[in-house]
Scaffold this active site. Sequence first.
Site, PDB file in Angstrom:
ATOM      1  N   LYS A 171       0.852  -1.204   0.000  1.00 38.87           N
ATOM      2  CA  LYS A 171       0.000   0.000   0.000  1.00 38.87           C
ATOM      3  C   LYS A 171       0.872   1.233   0.000  1.00 38.87           C
ATOM      4  O   LYS A 171       1.700   1.415   0.892  1.00 38.87           O
ATOM      5  CB  LYS A 171      -0.929   0.046   1.218  1.00 38.87           C
ATOM      6  CG  LYS A 171      -1.960   1.171   1.037  1.00 38.87           C
ATOM      7  CD  LYS A 171      -2.707   1.539   2.295  1.00 38.87           C
ATOM      8  CE  LYS A 171      -2.062   2.635   3.093  1.00 38.87           C
ATOM      9  NZ  LYS A 171      -1.898   3.937   2.409  1.00 38.87           N
ATOM     10  N   GLY A 224       5.748   3.298   9.921  1.00 36.51           N
ATOM     11  CA  GLY A 224       4.967   4.520  10.098  1.00 36.51           C
ATOM     12  C   GLY A 224       4.944   4.935  11.555  1.00 36.51           C
ATOM     13  O   GLY A 224       5.854   4.619  12.325  1.00 36.51           O
ATOM     14  N   SER A 225       3.875   5.625  11.929  1.00 40.16           N
ATOM     15  CA  SER A 225       3.833   6.232  13.267  1.00 40.16           C
ATOM     16  C   SER A 225       3.388   5.232  14.339  1.00 40.16           C
ATOM     17  O   SER A 225       2.782   4.199  14.035  1.00 40.16           O
ATOM     18  CB  SER A 225       2.860   7.412  13.246  1.00 40.16           C
ATOM     19  OG  SER A 225       1.561   6.932  13.004  1.00 40.16           O
ATOM     20  N   GLY A 229       0.731   2.127  14.132  1.00 40.52           N
ATOM     21  CA  GLY A 229       1.274   0.806  14.448  1.00 40.52           C
ATOM     22  C   GLY A 229       0.418   0.084  15.476  1.00 40.52           C
ATOM     23  O   GLY A 229       0.101  -1.105  15.335  1.00 40.52           O
ATOM     24  N   GLU A 246       8.059  -0.970  12.225  1.00 41.71           N
ATOM     25  CA  GLU A 246       9.141   0.025  12.120  1.00 41.71           C
ATOM     26  C   GLU A 246       8.514   1.383  12.409  1.00 41.71           C
ATOM     27  O   GLU A 246       7.870   1.967  11.534  1.00 41.71           O
ATOM     28  CB  GLU A 246       9.749   0.014  10.706  1.00 41.71           C
ATOM     29  CG  GLU A 246      10.542  -1.234  10.374  1.00 41.71           C
ATOM     30  CD  GLU A 246      11.899  -1.285  11.058  1.00 41.71           C
ATOM     31  OE1 GLU A 246      12.258  -0.316  11.763  1.00 41.71           O
ATOM     32  OE2 GLU A 246      12.588  -2.294  10.900  1.00 41.71           O
ATOM     33  N   CYS A 280      12.793   8.932  10.441  1.00 39.76           N
ATOM     34  CA  CYS A 280      12.543   8.252  11.716  1.00 39.76           C
ATOM     35  C   CYS A 280      13.804   8.194  12.568  1.00 39.76           C
ATOM     36  O   CYS A 280      13.747   8.274  13.788  1.00 39.76           O
ATOM     37  CB  CYS A 280      12.012   6.854  11.469  1.00 39.76           C
ATOM     38  SG  CYS A 280      13.078   5.909  10.374  1.00 39.76           S
ATOM     39  N   GLU A 376       8.444  13.063  18.909  1.00 39.99           N
ATOM     40  CA  GLU A 376       9.013  13.062  17.563  1.00 39.99           C
ATOM     41  C   GLU A 376       8.457  14.280  16.826  1.00 39.99           C
ATOM     42  O   GLU A 376       7.239  14.402  16.662  1.00 39.99           O
ATOM     43  CB  GLU A 376       8.625  11.773  16.840  1.00 39.99           C
ATOM     44  CG  GLU A 376       9.268  11.636  15.493  1.00 39.99           C
ATOM     45  CD  GLU A 376       8.864  10.349  14.771  1.00 39.99           C
ATOM     46  OE1 GLU A 376       7.656  10.052  14.719  1.00 39.99           O
ATOM     47  OE2 GLU A 376       9.762   9.665  14.269  1.00 39.99           O
TER      48      GLU A 376
END
Length: 474
Positions: A171, A224-225, A229, A246, A280, A376
């Site tokens: 995706k 992703g975030s 997740g 990740e 990241c 972040e």
Amino acid sequence: MIAQHFIDGAWSDIGERIAVEDPGTGESMGEVVLADPSCVDKAVVAADACARRGDLTRSRPAYRLSLMLQMAAAIRAVTEEGAEVLCRESGKPLRDARGEFEEAARYFEYYGGMADKLEGRSIPLGEDYFDWTMREPHGVSAHIVPWNFPVGIAARSLAAGLAAGNCVVLKSPELTPLALCILVKALASTDLPPGAINLISGDGAMTGEALVRHPLVQHIVFTGSVPTGRAILRAAAERIVPCVMELGGKSAAVVHADADIDTVVASVESGVFFNAGQVCSAMARLIVHESLHDRLVDAIAARAKALEIGHGLDDPDLSALISAPQLERVEQHCADAITQGAKAVTGGHRVRRAGYFMQPTVFTHVAPNMRVANDEIFGPVISLMPFADTTEAITLANGTDYGLVAGVFGQDLNRTLDTARQLEAGQVFVNEWFAGGVETPFGGTGQSGYGREKGLEALDNHLRTRNIAVRLNR
Ligand code: NAD
């Protein structure tokens, strides 16, 4: 350009469309077709059929090796075309977009070279038994990637997944879906069997949800975030689907008193201003021995002020953020930091020009409990914090919920390596931020996630072990 779906070897543009923006200008540059649940279903069913036919696994594994080397060459052939599109849709400098396509080609070479070496083992159980293990693919693997390195991150999981013999539904991210179509067109120009790689574009709420909840998906790789997740893990828990996570980071570098200042400043430039800090594994915090602190603040602020800001196509030092909401978010983080007592030595505000540009920002007077030291930010923002002894430095560095990467700068080998050992992170860079490559395992601890991508370790995620124990009738 329109980002379409690639399903079972054919392109399709069925679905609602939304605009894709060039963040360097704020203008529309294309469209993306959103995959609805029926479209997601077609892609997963095609991948499942390919896996059941064994199109990737029934021949000798050298077949996958040769296929993947063809893919690496095909990626290199579209680098110029793809890099320009990636540069425009993501805002990143053209040289970095080219680098991302080169990295993608390297993943296919690296994991292609492993495709014929995924061996099992035999286990001695005495004369009455014969026992061996096989390493098998999961079947249908769903890969969900973020907008900051869409091509590089998609290639890293696609290549490892394919080497292992999985069939993939990828995706694309809704903000940067276009260059991924060029990548997939290149992959499809090889002898790729239909259904082995499928690409769907769309948002998280409709397309992503439908993908991770699909009953034929056997494995999920998510980058992703943290909140997304968590949502994916909840969905995966319903069917006990194995996941690789990740996620984000708030990484720190410790600078000892004997560090070389020029080396540190060069690493700060790549560590926090590369991709406008939307990385990241960005160097978000610099924990500096008090004897070097003021000199380093001056040197980093001078470097930050000298950075040339511009549209990605002009290959600037610092490029645009991905979107208006992201710029708003980063600027708000800076305003909050100042309200809480941090000092912006330089930057702290957006750049007044078309597109979504943030000033390179250097904070001092940052306390460990401030949001700027913990959240972040995903922008060109670094916080410097002084320390007096190594124990304090390590406490500060390990003091967030994340653990993606970390760094140490210094000349004394014993102290530097001892610090590296104590930093809680999946990867530690010594005397160069972002040292490593496709060959070195990458992934986090804590809220940064689990599982590893890159390196040989990534293959463990894409394979499952089957043991066959035979009782011999002697
Ligand atoms: P995000 O979590 O908002 O989106 C990532 C992807 O997930 C997108 O493709 C999105 O459409 C999809 N998604 C969103 N909701 C979903 C759902 N409910 N179900 C399934 N899919 C869904 O993240 P982002 O803003 O695109 O990326 C930035 C984040 O990614 C940062 O936190 C960054 O640290 C992290 N990141 C991590 C790594 C790594 O390797 N550890 C690399 C790059 C980025």
